[in-house]
Design a protein around this motif. Sequence first.
Motif, PDB file in Angstrom:
ATOM      1  N   PHE A   5      53.577  53.402  20.349  1.00 18.29           N
ATOM      2  CA  PHE A   5      52.186  53.061  20.666  1.00 18.29           C
ATOM      3  C   PHE A   5      52.036  52.749  22.149  1.00 18.29           C
ATOM      4  CE2 PHE A   5      48.805  49.796  20.933  1.00 18.29           C
ATOM      5  CZ  PHE A   5      47.757  50.438  20.272  1.00 18.29           C
ATOM      6  N   GLN A   6      52.958  51.966  22.675  1.00 15.50           N
ATOM      7  CA  GLN A   6      52.896  51.605  24.090  1.00 15.50           C
ATOM      8  C   GLN A   6      53.254  52.777  24.997  1.00 15.50           C
ATOM      9  OE1 GLN A   6      55.518  48.161  23.911  1.00 15.50           O
ATOM     10  NE2 GLN A   6      53.775  46.756  23.868  1.00 15.50           N
ATOM     11  N   ALA A   7      54.113  53.680  24.514  1.00 17.45           N
ATOM     12  CA  ALA A   7      54.523  54.824  25.327  1.00 17.45           C
ATOM     13  C   ALA A   7      53.350  55.745  25.640  1.00 17.45           C
ATOM     14  CB  ALA A   7      55.629  55.607  24.614  1.00 17.45           C
ATOM     15  N   ILE A   8      52.410  55.877  24.699  1.00 13.23           N
ATOM     16  CA  ILE A   8      51.243  56.732  24.951  1.00 13.23           C
ATOM     17  C   ILE A   8      50.082  55.933  25.533  1.00 13.23           C
ATOM     18  CG2 ILE A   8      51.912  58.318  23.097  1.00 13.23           C
ATOM     19  CD1 ILE A   8      49.450  57.189  21.518  1.00 13.23           C
ATOM     20  N   ASP A   9      50.298  54.649  25.824  1.00 17.07           N
ATOM     21  CA  ASP A   9      49.264  53.743  26.337  1.00 17.07           C
ATOM     22  C   ASP A   9      48.157  53.552  25.309  1.00 17.07           C
ATOM     23  OD1 ASP A   9      48.122  52.020  28.219  1.00 17.07           O
ATOM     24  OD2 ASP A   9      46.919  53.605  29.135  1.00 17.07           O
ATOM     25  N   GLY A  10      48.563  53.294  24.067  1.00 22.74           N
ATOM     26  CA  GLY A  10      47.606  53.118  22.977  1.00 22.74           C
ATOM     27  C   GLY A  10      46.825  51.827  23.091  1.00 22.74           C
ATOM     28  N   SER A  11      45.708  51.787  22.374  1.00 18.67           N
ATOM     29  CA  SER A  11      44.903  50.563  22.279  1.00 18.67           C
ATOM     30  C   SER A  11      44.126  50.593  20.979  1.00 18.67           C
ATOM     31  CB  SER A  11      43.937  50.431  23.474  1.00 18.67           C
ATOM     32  OG  SER A  11      43.135  51.586  23.613  1.00 18.67           O
ATOM     33  N   LEU A  17      53.001  67.424  23.765  1.00 12.43           N
ATOM     34  CA  LEU A  17      53.035  66.399  24.801  1.00 12.43           C
ATOM     35  C   LEU A  17      53.512  65.064  24.227  1.00 12.43           C
ATOM     36  CD1 LEU A  17      49.764  67.160  26.801  1.00 12.43           C
ATOM     37  CD2 LEU A  17      52.124  67.641  27.466  1.00 12.43           C
ATOM     38  N   MET A  18      53.081  64.764  22.999  1.00 16.31           N
ATOM     39  CA  MET A  18      53.508  63.525  22.356  1.00 16.31           C
ATOM     40  C   MET A  18      55.027  63.459  22.261  1.00 16.31           C
ATOM     41  SD  MET A  18      52.865  62.302  18.420  1.00 16.31           S
ATOM     42  CE  MET A  18      51.196  62.929  18.400  1.00 16.31           C
ATOM     43  N   LYS A  19      55.625  64.562  21.830  1.00 18.71           N
ATOM     44  CA  LYS A  19      57.072  64.578  21.662  1.00 18.71           C
ATOM     45  C   LYS A  19      57.795  64.458  23.009  1.00 18.71           C
ATOM     46  CE  LYS A  19      57.275  66.967  17.216  1.00 18.71           C
ATOM     47  NZ  LYS A  19      58.028  65.894  16.529  1.00 18.71           N
ATOM     48  N   LYS A  20      57.211  65.016  24.064  1.00 15.92           N
ATOM     49  CA  LYS A  20      57.803  64.872  25.387  1.00 15.92           C
ATOM     50  C   LYS A  20      57.759  63.408  25.843  1.00 15.92           C
ATOM     51  CE  LYS A  20      56.913  69.589  26.999  1.00 15.92           C
ATOM     52  NZ  LYS A  20      56.220  70.450  27.994  1.00 15.92           N
ATOM     53  N   VAL A  21      56.666  62.719  25.547  1.00 17.57           N
ATOM     54  CA  VAL A  21      56.565  61.301  25.887  1.00 17.57           C
ATOM     55  C   VAL A  21      57.577  60.493  25.078  1.00 17.57           C
ATOM     56  CG1 VAL A  21      55.062  59.265  25.784  1.00 17.57           C
ATOM     57  CG2 VAL A  21      54.157  61.444  26.622  1.00 17.57           C
ATOM     58  N   PHE A  22      57.704  60.795  23.790  1.00 13.60           N
ATOM     59  CA  PHE A  22      58.677  60.093  22.953  1.00 13.60           C
ATOM     60  C   PHE A  22      60.098  60.302  23.487  1.00 13.60           C
ATOM     61  CE2 PHE A  22      55.851  60.444  18.911  1.00 13.60           C
ATOM     62  CZ  PHE A  22      55.054  59.429  19.400  1.00 13.60           C
ATOM     63  N   ALA A  23      60.384  61.528  23.925  1.00 12.11           N
ATOM     64  CA  ALA A  23      61.721  61.810  24.465  1.00 12.11           C
ATOM     65  C   ALA A  23      61.981  60.967  25.709  1.00 12.11           C
ATOM     66  CB  ALA A  23      61.845  63.299  24.781  1.00 12.11           C
ATOM     67  N   GLN A  24      60.967  60.838  26.566  1.00 14.53           N
ATOM     68  CA  GLN A  24      61.108  60.026  27.769  1.00 14.53           C
ATOM     69  C   GLN A  24      61.346  58.560  27.424  1.00 14.53           C
ATOM     70  OE1 GLN A  24      61.224  61.079  30.924  1.00 14.53           O
ATOM     71  NE2 GLN A  24      61.445  58.997  31.718  1.00 14.53           N
ATOM     72  N   GLU A  25      60.733  58.108  26.334  1.00 16.77           N
ATOM     73  CA  GLU A  25      60.888  56.730  25.881  1.00 16.77           C
ATOM     74  C   GLU A  25      62.227  56.514  25.183  1.00 16.77           C
ATOM     75  OE1 GLU A  25      60.050  52.739  25.089  1.00 16.77           O
ATOM     76  OE2 GLU A  25      59.119  54.135  26.494  1.00 16.77           O
ATOM     77  N   GLY A  26      62.926  57.604  24.841  1.00 18.21           N
ATOM     78  CA  GLY A  26      64.205  57.491  24.164  1.00 18.21           C
ATOM     79  C   GLY A  26      64.099  57.286  22.670  1.00 18.21           C
ATOM     80  N   LEU A  27      62.987  57.714  22.078  1.00 17.85           N
ATOM     81  CA  LEU A  27      62.796  57.600  20.631  1.00 17.85           C
ATOM     82  C   LEU A  27      63.392  58.817  19.924  1.00 17.85           C
ATOM     83  CD1 LEU A  27      59.094  56.355  20.683  1.00 17.85           C
ATOM     84  CD2 LEU A  27      61.094  54.992  20.068  1.00 17.85           C
ATOM     85  N   SER A  35      44.490  59.171  23.496  1.00 19.03           N
ATOM     86  CA  SER A  35      43.927  60.069  22.482  1.00 19.03           C
ATOM     87  C   SER A  35      44.413  61.495  22.687  1.00 19.03           C
ATOM     88  CB  SER A  35      42.393  60.027  22.534  1.00 19.03           C
ATOM     89  OG  SER A  35      41.901  58.747  22.241  1.00 19.03           O
ATOM     90  N   ALA A  36      44.395  61.968  23.943  1.00 16.75           N
ATOM     91  CA  ALA A  36      44.813  63.336  24.232  1.00 16.75           C
ATOM     92  C   ALA A  36      46.288  63.546  23.928  1.00 16.75           C
ATOM     93  CB  ALA A  36      44.508  63.681  25.689  1.00 16.75           C
ATOM     94  N   ASN A  60      45.924  45.654  21.782  1.00 15.98           N
ATOM     95  CA  ASN A  60      45.751  46.290  23.080  1.00 15.98           C
ATOM     96  C   ASN A  60      47.061  46.124  23.859  1.00 15.98           C
ATOM     97  OD1 ASN A  60      43.113  47.116  22.544  1.00 15.98           O
ATOM     98  ND2 ASN A  60      42.200  45.281  23.437  1.00 15.98           N
ATOM     99  N   ASP A  61      47.139  45.108  24.697  1.00 17.36           N
ATOM    100  CA  ASP A  61      48.401  44.848  25.391  1.00 17.36           C
ATOM    101  C   ASP A  61      49.362  44.029  24.526  1.00 17.36           C
ATOM    102  OD1 ASP A  61      47.514  46.212  27.620  1.00 17.36           O
ATOM    103  OD2 ASP A  61      46.622  44.428  28.516  1.00 17.36           O
ATOM    104  N   ASP A  62      48.822  43.141  23.702  1.00 15.76           N
ATOM    105  CA  ASP A  62      49.631  42.411  22.731  1.00 15.76           C
ATOM    106  C   ASP A  62      49.548  43.147  21.401  1.00 15.76           C
ATOM    107  OD1 ASP A  62      50.291  40.343  24.564  1.00 15.76           O
ATOM    108  OD2 ASP A  62      48.318  39.437  24.225  1.00 15.76           O
ATOM    109  N   VAL A  63      50.643  43.724  20.977  1.00 19.42           N
ATOM    110  CA  VAL A  63      50.638  44.677  19.860  1.00 19.42           C
ATOM    111  C   VAL A  63      51.416  44.113  18.679  1.00 19.42           C
ATOM    112  CG1 VAL A  63      51.094  47.066  19.208  1.00 19.42           C
ATOM    113  CG2 VAL A  63      50.634  46.511  21.597  1.00 19.42           C
ATOM    114  N   LYS A  64      50.873  44.349  17.492  1.00 20.60           N
ATOM    115  CA  LYS A  64      51.543  43.940  16.257  1.00 20.60           C
ATOM    116  C   LYS A  64      51.725  45.162  15.353  1.00 20.60           C
ATOM    117  CE  LYS A  64      49.491  39.299  16.303  1.00 20.60           C
ATOM    118  NZ  LYS A  64      48.645  38.327  15.554  1.00 20.60           N
ATOM    119  N   ALA A  65      52.769  45.125  14.567  1.00 21.29           N
ATOM    120  CA  ALA A  65      53.047  46.196  13.611  1.00 21.29           C
ATOM    121  C   ALA A  65      53.045  45.629  12.202  1.00 21.29           C
ATOM    122  CB  ALA A  65      54.394  46.853  13.908  1.00 21.29           C
TER     123      ALA A  65
END
Length: 372
Positions: free
Chosen positions: A293-299, A144-154, A136-137, A240-245
């Motif tokens: 979604f997984q990069a930010i540890d979404g659920s 911070l979101m964009k920094k995480v996306f950059a680390q993920e290579g998005l 959420s944060a 959660n851990d099994d994610v659908k789009a």
Amino acid sequence: MGSKIRVGLVYGGKSGEHEVSLQTAYAVMGEFDYSKYEIKPFYITKQGEWKTGAALDGRPANIEELRIDASESKQTGFALAPLFAGVNADSSTDHEEPRIDVVFPLLHGTFGEDGTIQGLFEMANIPYVGAGVLASAVGMDKILMKKVFAQEGLQQCLFRYFNRTQWERDASFFIMECEVALGYPCFIKPANLGSSVGVSKAKNREELVAAVNYAFRFDRKVIVEEFVDGREIEVSVLGNDDVKASLPGEIAPSNEFYDYKAKYIDGKSTMQIPAILSPEITESVREMAIRAFQAIDGSGLSRVDFFLRKHDSQLFINEVNTLPGFTPNSMYPLMWKETGVPYKELLNTLISLALARHAEKQRIDYIGDSAG
């Protein structure tokens, strides 16, 4: 748990998106299966006071009834008691409310989707729908979101950022940096806000300075992004851990960009669901949505927004919204409806995901082997 699952709907909030939250809550109240769920309303005023009313047997007659009237000075503690029943050993309170089985936050913006209220639910050890504290944060803070996306290579558009102190000390430096790196037009946004509140488009230096000062009304940090001449594509994510789009959708904003007025006031923006895309781009945008979604540890749920640049079909991730609009006419449930998941089934799934996530977290040993 009794014969019915007791769901606490939390809405309102100390946020600029208070009214949007009321719209969402009013819509959701009309869609629950009341033979399966008992719905308990929790209203947070704009001043941050909690109020609670009787359990619902259907949607109230009008949206104004959601502003629960309660003048007792002890109302916040009274309202919070059912949420904290699982950790409150003192049963001598002057009222007895059955414990809430799961909380469904329908809050937008500050103190609603930024991890703060999620932390409250964690301390209460109660299941809740949606992302946890960290996701959420990060999902709320665009920097911070964009920094995480950059680390993920998005792939994402260029951006610059600064806080109020930095801007006041050396605005000329940041103006120059934005002009050199991003050019005009560019978009200026508060780092921590949703529903496009405080967002402006600047076409020259004078508009840039005015837009930055306007954005600082809503946050201490500001982000400036390059303009991408593209289509606005969105994808709903569930799990959660099994994610659908879901199948992607497309927004055609009524204004120059999809601002607060275009989203909630004039009603002229149009949606295309599913978006008219090639099979390859459809697959790519769904895959990127799950990665984000997984990069930010979404659920639970999120809506992931993209730009599809017109001249070369390059996809850029824009942001993840961990508590998206949730009326039956919002993009998130509409995309799932088109994918084969109707609204009532979506509500059932989100509650099941919340309960499953909470049960999984109970396996964590927070004490360890210390003898203290």
